[in-house]
Design a protein around this motif. Sequence first.
Motif, PDB file in Angstrom:
ATOM      1  N   ASN A  15      30.247  25.670 -10.710  1.00 36.79           N
ATOM      2  CA  ASN A  15      29.407  26.327 -11.789  1.00 36.79           C
ATOM      3  C   ASN A  15      28.525  25.312 -12.469  1.00 36.79           C
ATOM      4  OD1 ASN A  15      31.221  25.062 -13.224  1.00 36.79           O
ATOM      5  ND2 ASN A  15      31.976  27.034 -14.303  1.00 36.79           N
ATOM      6  N   ASN A  16      28.608  24.171 -11.847  1.00 30.86           N
ATOM      7  CA  ASN A  16      27.748  23.073 -12.723  1.00 30.86           C
ATOM      8  C   ASN A  16      26.702  22.333 -12.027  1.00 30.86           C
ATOM      9  OD1 ASN A  16      29.532  21.787 -11.030  1.00 30.86           O
ATOM     10  ND2 ASN A  16      30.701  20.644 -12.625  1.00 30.86           N
ATOM     11  N   ALA A  17      26.145  23.059 -11.191  1.00 31.32           N
ATOM     12  CA  ALA A  17      25.118  22.575 -10.421  1.00 31.32           C
ATOM     13  C   ALA A  17      23.942  22.168 -11.183  1.00 31.32           C
ATOM     14  CB  ALA A  17      24.428  23.532  -9.330  1.00 31.32           C
ATOM     15  N   GLU A  18      23.615  22.936 -12.291  1.00 34.94           N
ATOM     16  CA  GLU A  18      22.353  22.665 -12.962  1.00 34.94           C
ATOM     17  C   GLU A  18      22.616  21.147 -13.843  1.00 34.94           C
ATOM     18  OE1 GLU A  18      19.185  24.905 -16.227  1.00 34.94           O
ATOM     19  OE2 GLU A  18      21.232  25.738 -15.819  1.00 34.94           O
ATOM     20  N   GLU A  19      23.894  21.049 -14.290  1.00 32.68           N
ATOM     21  CA  GLU A  19      24.118  19.813 -14.664  1.00 32.68           C
ATOM     22  C   GLU A  19      24.031  18.742 -14.128  1.00 32.68           C
ATOM     23  OE1 GLU A  19      28.051  17.582 -17.112  1.00 32.68           O
ATOM     24  OE2 GLU A  19      28.189  19.662 -16.489  1.00 32.68           O
ATOM     25  N   ALA A  20      24.592  18.900 -12.574  1.00 29.82           N
ATOM     26  CA  ALA A  20      24.473  17.867 -11.606  1.00 29.82           C
ATOM     27  C   ALA A  20      23.050  17.578 -11.248  1.00 29.82           C
ATOM     28  CB  ALA A  20      25.361  18.374 -10.366  1.00 29.82           C
ATOM     29  N   VAL A  21      21.990  18.568 -10.912  1.00 34.89           N
ATOM     30  CA  VAL A  21      20.642  18.264 -10.554  1.00 34.89           C
ATOM     31  C   VAL A  21      19.937  17.663 -11.861  1.00 34.89           C
ATOM     32  CG1 VAL A  21      18.548  19.515 -10.477  1.00 34.89           C
ATOM     33  CG2 VAL A  21      20.598  20.292  -9.048  1.00 34.89           C
ATOM     34  N   LEU A  34      12.128  20.901  -7.915  1.00 36.60           N
ATOM     35  CA  LEU A  34      11.223  21.551  -7.155  1.00 36.60           C
ATOM     36  C   LEU A  34      11.095  23.150  -7.603  1.00 36.60           C
ATOM     37  CD1 LEU A  34      11.618  19.775  -3.775  1.00 36.60           C
ATOM     38  CD2 LEU A  34       9.891  19.292  -5.500  1.00 36.60           C
ATOM     39  N   GLN A  35      12.290  23.679  -7.604  1.00 31.79           N
ATOM     40  CA  GLN A  35      12.435  25.135  -7.679  1.00 31.79           C
ATOM     41  C   GLN A  35      13.711  25.388  -8.251  1.00 31.79           C
ATOM     42  OE1 GLN A  35      12.203  27.372  -4.196  1.00 31.79           O
ATOM     43  NE2 GLN A  35      11.588  29.307  -5.293  1.00 31.79           N
ATOM     44  N   GLU A  36      13.820  26.577  -9.364  1.00 32.95           N
ATOM     45  CA  GLU A  36      15.154  27.045  -9.753  1.00 32.95           C
ATOM     46  C   GLU A  36      15.393  28.374  -9.514  1.00 32.95           C
ATOM     47  OE1 GLU A  36      15.209  25.902 -13.730  1.00 32.95           O
ATOM     48  OE2 GLU A  36      16.379  23.788 -13.427  1.00 32.95           O
ATOM     49  N   LEU A  37      16.151  28.991  -9.162  1.00 30.24           N
ATOM     50  CA  LEU A  37      16.586  30.457  -8.949  1.00 30.24           C
ATOM     51  C   LEU A  37      17.541  30.733  -9.913  1.00 30.24           C
ATOM     52  CD1 LEU A  37      16.165  31.084  -4.955  1.00 30.24           C
ATOM     53  CD2 LEU A  37      14.421  31.352  -6.855  1.00 30.24           C
ATOM     54  N   ARG A  38      17.169  31.692 -10.646  1.00 30.24           N
ATOM     55  CA  ARG A  38      18.150  32.255 -11.668  1.00 30.24           C
ATOM     56  C   ARG A  38      18.782  33.374 -11.275  1.00 30.24           C
ATOM     57  NH1 ARG A  38      19.193  28.412 -15.314  1.00 30.24           N
ATOM     58  NH2 ARG A  38      17.841  26.836 -15.268  1.00 30.24           N
ATOM     59  N   CYS A  39      19.992  33.898 -11.758  1.00 30.90           N
ATOM     60  CA  CYS A  39      20.693  35.113 -11.496  1.00 30.90           C
ATOM     61  C   CYS A  39      20.054  36.214 -12.397  1.00 30.90           C
ATOM     62  CB  CYS A  39      22.167  34.884 -11.925  1.00 30.90           C
ATOM     63  SG  CYS A  39      23.100  33.999 -10.777  1.00 30.90           S
ATOM     64  N   GLY A  40      19.913  37.320 -11.670  1.00 29.45           N
ATOM     65  CA  GLY A  40      19.326  38.445 -12.622  1.00 29.45           C
ATOM     66  C   GLY A  40      20.290  39.393 -12.917  1.00 29.45           C
ATOM     67  N   ASP A  41      19.764  40.625 -13.162  1.00 30.17           N
ATOM     68  CA  ASP A  41      20.908  41.623 -13.344  1.00 30.17           C
ATOM     69  C   ASP A  41      22.096  41.898 -12.389  1.00 30.17           C
ATOM     70  OD1 ASP A  41      19.819  42.416 -15.883  1.00 30.17           O
ATOM     71  OD2 ASP A  41      18.404  43.574 -15.115  1.00 30.17           O
ATOM     72  N   SER A  49      21.804  32.424 -15.477  1.00 25.38           N
ATOM     73  CA  SER A  49      22.373  31.225 -15.102  1.00 25.38           C
ATOM     74  C   SER A  49      21.743  30.916 -13.681  1.00 25.38           C
ATOM     75  CB  SER A  49      24.154  31.415 -15.014  1.00 25.38           C
ATOM     76  OG  SER A  49      24.234  32.380 -13.836  1.00 25.38           O
ATOM     77  N   LEU A  50      21.829  29.527 -13.437  1.00 25.15           N
ATOM     78  CA  LEU A  50      21.231  28.790 -12.411  1.00 25.15           C
ATOM     79  C   LEU A  50      22.234  29.253 -10.943  1.00 25.15           C
ATOM     80  CD1 LEU A  50      19.171  26.852 -11.206  1.00 25.15           C
ATOM     81  CD2 LEU A  50      21.032  25.379 -11.138  1.00 25.15           C
ATOM     82  N   MET A  51      21.311  29.946 -10.054  1.00 22.62           N
ATOM     83  CA  MET A  51      21.952  30.413  -8.884  1.00 22.62           C
ATOM     84  C   MET A  51      21.862  29.066  -7.737  1.00 22.62           C
ATOM     85  SD  MET A  51      21.745  33.851  -6.261  1.00 22.62           S
ATOM     86  CE  MET A  51      19.977  33.806  -6.847  1.00 22.62           C
ATOM     87  N   THR A  52      20.585  28.740  -7.549  1.00 19.83           N
ATOM     88  CA  THR A  52      20.110  27.610  -6.618  1.00 19.83           C
ATOM     89  C   THR A  52      19.039  26.595  -7.491  1.00 19.83           C
ATOM     90  OG1 THR A  52      18.597  28.751  -5.163  1.00 19.83           O
ATOM     91  CG2 THR A  52      20.872  28.523  -4.541  1.00 19.83           C
ATOM     92  N   ALA A  53      19.154  25.465  -7.059  1.00 18.88           N
ATOM     93  CA  ALA A  53      17.993  24.642  -7.429  1.00 18.88           C
ATOM     94  C   ALA A  53      17.680  23.621  -6.301  1.00 18.88           C
ATOM     95  CB  ALA A  53      18.242  23.910  -8.767  1.00 18.88           C
ATOM     96  N   GLU A  54      16.237  23.479  -5.928  1.00 20.24           N
ATOM     97  CA  GLU A  54      15.967  22.542  -5.135  1.00 20.24           C
ATOM     98  C   GLU A  54      15.369  21.379  -5.919  1.00 20.24           C
ATOM     99  OE1 GLU A  54      13.637  23.826  -1.831  1.00 20.24           O
ATOM    100  OE2 GLU A  54      14.448  25.861  -1.837  1.00 20.24           O
ATOM    101  N   PHE A  55      15.743  20.123  -5.144  1.00 25.26           N
ATOM    102  CA  PHE A  55      15.153  19.165  -6.069  1.00 25.26           C
ATOM    103  C   PHE A  55      15.026  17.759  -4.980  1.00 25.26           C
ATOM    104  CE2 PHE A  55      20.069  18.865  -5.908  1.00 25.26           C
ATOM    105  CZ  PHE A  55      20.031  17.526  -6.002  1.00 25.26           C
ATOM    106  N   GLU A  56      14.361  16.945  -5.551  1.00 22.34           N
ATOM    107  CA  GLU A  56      13.853  15.834  -4.565  1.00 22.34           C
ATOM    108  C   GLU A  56      14.422  14.552  -5.272  1.00 22.34           C
ATOM    109  OE1 GLU A  56      10.199  15.797  -1.955  1.00 22.34           O
ATOM    110  OE2 GLU A  56       9.573  14.431  -3.881  1.00 22.34           O
TER     111      GLU A  56
END
Length: 159
Positions: A15-21, A34-41, A49-56
Amino acid sequence: MATTQKIKTFLWFDNNAEEAVRLYTSLFKDARILQELRCGDAGPGPKGSLMTAEFELEGQQFVAMNGGPHHRFNEAISISVTCETQAEVDALWSKLTADGGSEGKCGWLKDRFGLSWQIVPSALPRLLGHPDPARAARVMQAMLQMKKLDIARLEEAAR
């Protein structure tokens, strides 16, 4: 806009992907989210909360996901970073082992999220591949005694 890389390394976090990124992108000069997808309803996590993040990092793209506690990192996969100077080795080593990370042997470490990294001076392959097998063996023996790799000690072993 960034081009999409066909093959990316996918990193599963509890549950700590955002902190890691945020940490990983702070370590390198050429790094960005590059992109963050956050959880909806509908979830799967709490709304916002962050679901996935793409980073470089230095041109290499990664995806991080908050996937829950089902899978953990292990040493079978690691991120290898080639460093030109001892200062770069020292800085990455210090930042990645901080706050709960741990030192391994021969330039390996685990960050506080459990992801394995290899922090490798660019001089190491040259020293280990020296045409004089005795020199290469001395470098190997020196490396096997180290945690964080020390370029000066490796070069001294080669002499």
